[in-house]
Design a protein around this motif. Structure first.
Motif, short mmCIF file in Angstrom:
data_model
loop_
_atom_site.label_atom_id
_atom_site.label_comp_id
_atom_site.label_asym_id
_atom_site.label_seq_id
_atom_site.Cartn_x
_atom_site.Cartn_y
_atom_site.Cartn_z
N ASP A 170 -3.10 8.36 10.14
CA ASP A 170 -4.52 8.59 9.86
C ASP A 170 -4.98 9.82 10.64
OD1 ASP A 170 -4.91 7.74 12.50
OD2 ASP A 170 -5.76 5.81 11.93
N ARG A 171 -6.26 10.13 10.61
CA ARG A 171 -6.77 11.34 11.26
C ARG A 171 -6.60 11.33 12.77
NH1 ARG A 171 -12.19 13.14 8.03
NH2 ARG A 171 -11.19 13.18 6.00
N ARG A 172 -6.52 10.15 13.35
CA ARG A 172 -6.34 10.05 14.81
C ARG A 172 -4.87 10.08 15.21
NH1 ARG A 172 -8.88 4.70 16.03
NH2 ARG A 172 -8.01 4.34 13.99
N GLY A 173 -3.97 10.12 14.20
CA GLY A 173 -2.55 10.15 14.50
C GLY A 173 -1.94 8.76 14.63
N GLU A 174 -2.69 7.74 14.23
CA GLU A 174 -2.20 6.37 14.28
C GLU A 174 -1.42 6.06 13.00
OE1 GLU A 174 -2.78 4.14 16.84
OE2 GLU A 174 -3.74 5.77 17.94
N ALA A 175 -0.28 5.42 13.14
CA ALA A 175 0.53 5.03 11.98
C ALA A 175 -0.20 3.93 11.21
CB ALA A 175 1.89 4.56 12.43
N THR A 176 -0.30 4.11 9.89
CA THR A 176 -0.96 3.11 9.06
C THR A 176 -0.01 2.43 8.09
OG1 THR A 176 -1.60 4.79 7.44
CG2 THR A 176 -3.19 4.30 9.19
N ASP A 177 1.13 3.07 7.80
CA ASP A 177 2.05 2.52 6.82
C ASP A 177 3.42 3.19 6.99
OD1 ASP A 177 2.87 1.01 4.61
OD2 ASP A 177 2.13 2.46 3.15
N LYS A 178 4.48 2.41 6.83
CA LYS A 178 5.83 2.98 6.84
C LYS A 178 6.25 3.16 5.39
CE LYS A 178 10.42 2.58 8.79
NZ LYS A 178 11.32 1.82 9.66
N ARG A 179 6.79 4.34 5.06
CA ARG A 179 7.16 4.63 3.67
C ARG A 179 8.45 5.41 3.60
NH1 ARG A 179 2.26 6.72 0.12
NH2 ARG A 179 3.95 6.67 -1.38
#
Length: 116
Positions: free
Chosen positions: A52-61
């Motif tokens: 996301d914009r903060r650099g936090e992982a949201t999904d592994k793909r």
């Protein structure tokens, strides 16, 4: 970016890399691994995390993209770290079982420990 990505690389994946990531489906992607699986010339399988914009992982793909369409991403917006707020000395409230440290009276603490 025509060079093969490496684990840890931060990439912009948009319509240039594959039509499936065009428009508002573009993403920032942190590479975890690069597959050695044979593909069409100029294409590659990448495994990693959508950020996301903060650099936090949201999904592994796992994504299949054109090397020529990958671009390095700018560093994510990181919130500035603030110094922890110190509490005013007057905000500390002594509990009755704590005794007085200044007078060396620890009877309240000993009584509480003996009771438990």
């Amino acid at each position: 970016m025509t060079a093969r990505p490496s684990p840890g690389d931060l990439l912009v994946v948009d319509g240039r890399a594959s039509v499936q990531f065009g428009g508002d489906r573009a993403l920032t992607f942190r590479v975890v691994s690069v597959s050695d699986q044979p593909t069409y010339a100029g294409w590659i399988w990448l495994t990693g995390y959508v950020l996301d914009r903060r650099g936090e992982a949201t999904d592994k793909r796992e994504i299949y993209v054109q090397l020529a369409g990958l671009r390095p991403a700018p560093p994510p917006d990181t919130p500035s770290r603030r110094a922890p707020r110190s509490r005013p000395a007057s905000s500390y409230v002594r509990r009755p079982d704590q005794g007085s440290a200044a007078s060396g009276d620890r009877a309240g603490l000993r009584a509480g420990a003996d009771a438990g």
